[in-house]
Design a protein around this motif. Structure first.
Motif, PDB file in Angstrom:
ATOM      1  N   VAL A  65       2.730   1.477   9.178  1.00  0.00           N
ATOM      2  CA  VAL A  65       2.500   2.900   8.917  1.00  0.00           C
ATOM      3  C   VAL A  65       1.937   3.039   7.500  1.00  0.00           C
ATOM      4  O   VAL A  65       2.473   2.450   6.563  1.00  0.00           O
ATOM      5  CB  VAL A  65       3.829   3.694   9.004  1.00  0.00           C
ATOM      6  CG1 VAL A  65       3.610   5.156   8.634  1.00  0.00           C
ATOM      7  CG2 VAL A  65       4.448   3.563  10.378  1.00  0.00           C
ATOM      8  N   ALA A 111       1.614   5.777   4.719  1.00  0.00           N
ATOM      9  CA  ALA A 111       1.949   7.138   4.279  1.00  0.00           C
ATOM     10  C   ALA A 111       1.254   7.348   2.933  1.00  0.00           C
ATOM     11  O   ALA A 111       0.028   7.400   2.866  1.00  0.00           O
ATOM     12  CB  ALA A 111       3.449   7.313   4.220  1.00  0.00           C
ATOM     13  N   GLY A 170       0.876   5.279   0.572  1.00  0.00           N
ATOM     14  CA  GLY A 170       0.131   4.083   0.213  1.00  0.00           C
ATOM     15  C   GLY A 170       0.480   3.500  -1.149  1.00  0.00           C
ATOM     16  O   GLY A 170      -0.100   2.499  -1.562  1.00  0.00           O
ATOM     17  N   LEU A 216       2.412   0.343   0.064  1.00  0.00           N
ATOM     18  CA  LEU A 216       1.733  -0.449   1.091  1.00  0.00           C
ATOM     19  C   LEU A 216       0.350  -0.940   0.632  1.00  0.00           C
ATOM     20  O   LEU A 216       0.019  -2.114   0.847  1.00  0.00           O
ATOM     21  CB  LEU A 216       1.593   0.347   2.399  1.00  0.00           C
ATOM     22  CG  LEU A 216       0.916  -0.435   3.528  1.00  0.00           C
ATOM     23  CD1 LEU A 216       1.702  -1.681   3.910  1.00  0.00           C
ATOM     24  CD2 LEU A 216       0.690   0.440   4.767  1.00  0.00           C
ATOM     25  N   THR A 270       5.292   9.533  -0.661  1.00  0.00           N
ATOM     26  CA  THR A 270       5.987  10.468   0.219  1.00  0.00           C
ATOM     27  C   THR A 270       7.492  10.190   0.251  1.00  0.00           C
ATOM     28  O   THR A 270       7.935   9.064  -0.022  1.00  0.00           O
ATOM     29  CB  THR A 270       5.450  10.353   1.661  1.00  0.00           C
ATOM     30  OG1 THR A 270       5.794   9.064   2.189  1.00  0.00           O
ATOM     31  CG2 THR A 270       3.927  10.536   1.708  1.00  0.00           C
ATOM     32  N   GLU A 299      15.058   5.342  -6.354  1.00  0.00           N
ATOM     33  CA  GLU A 299      15.858   6.553  -6.559  1.00  0.00           C
ATOM     34  C   GLU A 299      16.177   7.278  -5.252  1.00  0.00           C
ATOM     35  O   GLU A 299      17.306   7.705  -5.035  1.00  0.00           O
ATOM     36  CB  GLU A 299      15.117   7.518  -7.502  1.00  0.00           C
ATOM     37  CG  GLU A 299      14.975   7.037  -8.943  1.00  0.00           C
ATOM     38  CD  GLU A 299      13.823   6.058  -9.155  1.00  0.00           C
ATOM     39  OE1 GLU A 299      13.089   5.761  -8.189  1.00  0.00           O
ATOM     40  OE2 GLU A 299      13.673   5.581 -10.296  1.00  0.00           O
ATOM     41  N   ARG A 322       6.782   0.605 -14.460  1.00  0.00           N
ATOM     42  CA  ARG A 322       7.302  -0.360 -13.522  1.00  0.00           C
ATOM     43  C   ARG A 322       6.933   0.094 -12.138  1.00  0.00           C
ATOM     44  O   ARG A 322       6.551   1.211 -11.927  1.00  0.00           O
ATOM     45  CB  ARG A 322       8.813  -0.453 -13.664  1.00  0.00           C
ATOM     46  CG  ARG A 322       9.547   0.626 -12.917  1.00  0.00           C
ATOM     47  CD  ARG A 322      10.708   1.097 -13.733  1.00  0.00           C
ATOM     48  NE  ARG A 322      11.092   2.387 -13.230  1.00  0.00           N
ATOM     49  CZ  ARG A 322      11.956   2.555 -12.247  1.00  0.00           C
ATOM     50  NH1 ARG A 322      12.517   1.531 -11.681  1.00  0.00           N
ATOM     51  NH2 ARG A 322      12.247   3.744 -11.834  1.00  0.00           N
TER      52      ARG A 322
HETATM   53  C1  LIG Z   1       2.934   2.493 -10.653  1.00  0.00           C
HETATM   54  C2  LIG Z   1       3.977   2.733  -9.609  1.00  0.00           C
HETATM   55  C3  LIG Z   1       5.267   3.027 -10.005  1.00  0.00           C
HETATM   56  C4  LIG Z   1       6.254   3.253  -9.056  1.00  0.00           C
HETATM   57  N1  LIG Z   1       7.513   3.550  -9.498  1.00  0.00           N
HETATM   58  C5  LIG Z   1       8.480   3.806  -8.595  1.00  0.00           C
HETATM   59  C6  LIG Z   1       9.792   4.167  -9.018  1.00  0.00           C
HETATM   60  O1  LIG Z   1      10.080   4.276 -10.204  1.00  0.00           O
HETATM   61  N2  LIG Z   1      10.732   4.399  -8.057  1.00  0.00           N
HETATM   62  C7  LIG Z   1      10.432   4.312  -6.707  1.00  0.00           C
HETATM   63  O2  LIG Z   1      11.293   4.553  -5.886  1.00  0.00           O
HETATM   64  N3  LIG Z   1       9.205   3.985  -6.292  1.00  0.00           N
HETATM   65  C8  LIG Z   1       8.232   3.729  -7.200  1.00  0.00           C
HETATM   66  N4  LIG Z   1       6.965   3.396  -6.749  1.00  0.00           N
HETATM   67  C9  LIG Z   1       6.723   3.314  -5.297  1.00  0.00           C
HETATM   68  C10 LIG Z   1       6.362   4.692  -4.775  1.00  0.00           C
HETATM   69  O3  LIG Z   1       7.427   5.565  -4.949  1.00  0.00           O
HETATM   70  C11 LIG Z   1       5.980   4.674  -3.308  1.00  0.00           C
HETATM   71  O4  LIG Z   1       5.399   5.922  -3.096  1.00  0.00           O
HETATM   72  C12 LIG Z   1       7.075   4.527  -2.292  1.00  0.00           C
HETATM   73  O5  LIG Z   1       7.826   3.343  -2.505  1.00  0.00           O
HETATM   74  C13 LIG Z   1       6.504   4.420  -0.884  1.00  0.00           C
HETATM   75  O6  LIG Z   1       6.096   5.668  -0.433  1.00  0.00           O
HETATM   76  P1  LIG Z   1       4.657   5.868   0.172  1.00  0.00           P
HETATM   77  O7  LIG Z   1       4.647   7.192   0.820  1.00  0.00           O
HETATM   78  O8  LIG Z   1       3.642   5.605  -0.864  1.00  0.00           O
HETATM   79  O9  LIG Z   1       4.632   4.791   1.331  1.00  0.00           O
HETATM   80  P2  LIG Z   1       3.593   3.609   1.780  1.00  0.00           P
HETATM   81  O10 LIG Z   1       3.196   2.851   0.583  1.00  0.00           O
HETATM   82  O11 LIG Z   1       2.525   4.278   2.559  1.00  0.00           O
HETATM   83  O12 LIG Z   1       4.532   2.815   2.701  1.00  0.00           O
HETATM   84  C14 LIG Z   1       5.605   2.028   2.196  1.00  0.00           C
HETATM   85  C15 LIG Z   1       6.317   1.325   3.361  1.00  0.00           C
HETATM   86  O13 LIG Z   1       7.021   2.257   4.186  1.00  0.00           O
HETATM   87  C16 LIG Z   1       6.491   2.283   5.506  1.00  0.00           C
HETATM   88  N5  LIG Z   1       6.432   3.696   5.909  1.00  0.00           N
HETATM   89  C17 LIG Z   1       5.923   4.731   5.164  1.00  0.00           C
HETATM   90  N6  LIG Z   1       6.105   5.899   5.788  1.00  0.00           N
HETATM   91  C18 LIG Z   1       6.751   5.615   6.956  1.00  0.00           C
HETATM   92  C19 LIG Z   1       7.215   6.420   8.037  1.00  0.00           C
HETATM   93  N7  LIG Z   1       7.079   7.755   8.037  1.00  0.00           N
HETATM   94  N8  LIG Z   1       7.830   5.795   9.077  1.00  0.00           N
HETATM   95  C20 LIG Z   1       7.977   4.435   9.084  1.00  0.00           C
HETATM   96  N9  LIG Z   1       7.564   3.637   8.091  1.00  0.00           N
HETATM   97  C21 LIG Z   1       6.949   4.213   7.037  1.00  0.00           C
HETATM   98  C22 LIG Z   1       5.129   1.623   5.400  1.00  0.00           C
HETATM   99  O14 LIG Z   1       4.744   1.041   6.615  1.00  0.00           O
HETATM  100  C23 LIG Z   1       5.359   0.606   4.313  1.00  0.00           C
HETATM  101  O15 LIG Z   1       6.029  -0.512   4.824  1.00  0.00           O
HETATM  102  C24 LIG Z   1       5.942   3.169  -7.671  1.00  0.00           C
HETATM  103  C25 LIG Z   1       4.650   2.888  -7.257  1.00  0.00           C
HETATM  104  C26 LIG Z   1       3.664   2.664  -8.201  1.00  0.00           C
HETATM  105  C27 LIG Z   1       2.266   2.364  -7.754  1.00  0.00           C
END
Ligand SMILES: Cc1cc2nc3c(=O)[nH]c(=O)nc-3n(C[C@H](O)[C@H](O)[C@H](O)COP(=O)(O)OP(=O)(O)OC[C@H]3O[C@@H](n4cnc5c(N)ncnc54)[C@H](O)[C@@H]3O)c2cc1C
Ligand code: FES
Ligand code: FES
Lengths: 276, 173
Positions: free
Chosen positions: A28, A30, A32, A35, A109, A122, B171
């Motif tokens: 999936v 979301a 990104g 991922l 997300t 968090e 981070r």
């Molecule tokens: C510079 C940087 C700093 C960050 N700092 C932090 C931080 O301090 N704390 C923190 O918690 N995170 C942090 N993150 C991660 C960020 O919060 C991501 O957004 C989060 O971990 C994943 O959410 P996403 O929507 O981007 O998911 P994606 O990257 O799109 O997906 C992440 C994973 O979840 C799965 N997935 C996503 N949505 C669904 C769904 N609806 N159903 C089933 N599976 C799904 C995907 O397949 C994948 O395996 C950081 C990222 C970056 C680039």
């Protein structure tokens, strides 16, 4: 690095996404923010990427019977700046400010953070503290999973292959909140606390610790040692002494250090919450 | 796949594989080489552009996801040869040396000043905490962003909460 080749589907409905996810080796997409880096580093090499970003019906925040229900595709930034979250879920609002940066929160997300299940993230820690209920949809239909059962290990959840996380329901709990972090690379700890005090006595407490084990840990023993007692420094210290964890040992931080820091942050979180 | 979008007010389209990041698509397929690519995993902020009015790290988005979107890159900031006020302030305050981080810094600073027109120093530092600069030591970037605050900053510090990001290292999880 550049990602390995994959097929791409821009899902137009939840049903289409779920049907596509039933195939072999799918992911999936979301926000990104986790991922796409994994794809770029070739740590993830799915056959098919199912993009759910156009599923507008997965992006919402609403009140429902003493809960706040958040659609999986709701961006971190939308939740962080929501008046409803600020009043009903101050713990989530406080925690979101620690997640990455504005540009990552613009895209990341709520559902993605839960599904990614980083042990020191968090949002999973808040979900465990508040005993949130996570709704997933698969070819079988829909089921609800309690947060403590949802997080199984580092980056491991109770989502079965082919299931889509569709929403999360957080109960509204009373009390002042605090989020405390030790954000060092290799030793990432987060403590979230919501503590309600009436006439100097702790009426309710919700406390969880992330980064001190394979999944976020609810500090139930600490909560029990606080509830019904006056929130003095001595009572808080005694309550925190009840916290036990078995954190990982690494070059960056030995387990003993993590354990001690988890206690320090828990004490600070409770102290800050009761003094606000 | 064919991707059509609006970049800096112009409708453009090109074909690419699904695995193409938006950053590479903008640079290599469309020629917007002001999009700088540092880490390719969301950590450095140099690839930051604006997508539908909100900053995004273009290395953490697939080009195919930008179908129908409105993107602004650094090339879209100056109009008819005139630097925009933030760019002008970066020049005035030596907010750049090699310039690698600058397009991302400017995109981030633009969003900050749009959402918070009179930020404190700590709010500025928190806002740029996800953008790495190897040259300036950041102080001149903070000065440059302060210098672009309108109406002109009176030099007095407001009391402000320290944003968590100010202390946190860049981070990722
Ligand atoms: C510079 C940087 C700093 C960050 N700092 C932090 C931080 O301090 N704390 C923190 O918690 N995170 C942090 N993150 C991660 C960020 O919060 C991501 O957004 C989060 O971990 C994943 O959410 P996403 O929507 O981007 O998911 P994606 O990257 O799109 O997906 C992440 C994973 O979840 C799965 N997935 C996503 N949505 C669904 C769904 N609806 N159903 C089933 N599976 C799904 C995907 O397949 C994948 O395996 C950081 C990222 C970056 C680039
Ligand atoms: S290249 Fe995109 S954040 Fe570093
Ligand atoms: S000016 Fe060189 S990296 Fe910032």
């Amino acid at each position: 690095m550049k990602a390995a080749a994959f097929e791409y589907l821009r899902a137009a409905s939840c049903d289409e996404a779920v049907a596509a996810l039933a195939g072999e080796d799918t992911a999936v997409l979301a926000g990104g923010q986790s991922l796409v880096p994994l794809l770029n580093m070739r740590l993830a090499r799915p056959r098919l990427v199912v993009d759910i970003n156009r599923l507008a019906d997965l992006s919402y925040l609403r009140r429902d019977n003493g809960n706040v229900v958040i659609g999986a595709l709701t961006r971190h930034r939308a939740a962080e700046t929501s008046a409803m979250v600020a009043t009903d879920l101050p713990l989530l609002a406080a925690a979101l400010r620690y997640v990455g940066h504005v540009s990552t929160r613009n895209r990341g997300t709520v559902g993605g953070s839960l599904a990614h299940a980083d042990p020191s993230a968090e949002l999973p820690t808040v979900a465990v503290a508040l005993d949130a209920s996570i709704r997933v949809q698969g070819s079988h239909g829909v089921r609800d999973i309690a947060a403590p059962d949802f997080f199984v290990g580092p980056h491991e959840t109770a989502l079965a292959p082919g299931e889509l996380l569709v929403s999360v329901s957080f109960p509204v709990v009373p009390g002042a909140v605090s989020v405390q972090e030790l954000p060092f690379r290799g030793c990432d700890l987060v403590v979230v606390a919501a503590v309600a005090v009436e006439d100097g006595i702790c009426a309710q407490a919700r406390i969880a610790v992330g980064g001190a084990g394979p999944t976020p840990i609810r500090a139930s023993a600490v909560e029990e040692a606080l509830i019904g007692r006056p929130v003095t420094d001595a009572v808080i210290a005694a309550a925190v002494a009840e916290f036990t964890c078995d954190p990982p040992d690494s070059l960056h931080a030995p387990a003993s250090y993590r354990r001690e820091m988890a206690s320090v942050l828990t004490r600070r979180a409770i102290g800050t919450a009761v003094h606000t | 796949m064919k991707v059509s979008l609006t970049v800096n007010g112009e409708e453009v389209s090109a074909s690419c594989e699904p695995r193409r990041t938006l950053a590479d698509f903008l640079r290599h397929d469309l020629g917007y080489t002001g999009v700088h690519v540092g880490c390719e995993h969301g950590a450095c902020g140099s690839c930051t552009v604006s997508v539908d009015g909100a900053t995004a790290r273009s290395c953490c988005m697939l080009a195919v996801q930008a179908e129908g979107c409105t993107v602004t890159t650094i090339e879209g900031l100056a109009s008819s040869g005139e630097l925009d006020p933030l760019q002008e302030s970066f020049r005035e305050h030596h907010g750049l040396q090699c310039g690698f981080c600058t397009p991302g810094m400017l995109a981030t600073a633009h969003e900050l000043l749009r959402d918070n027109p009179d930020p404190t120093d700590s709010e500025i530092r928190a806002a740029i905490s996800g953008n790495l600069c190897r040259c300036t030591g950041y102080q001149f970037i903070v000065d440059a962003i302060k210098g672009a605050i309108r109406p002109p900053h009176d030099g007095q510090q407001r009391d402000g909460v320290v944003e968590p990001g100010a202390a946190a290292s860049s981070r990722r999880k």
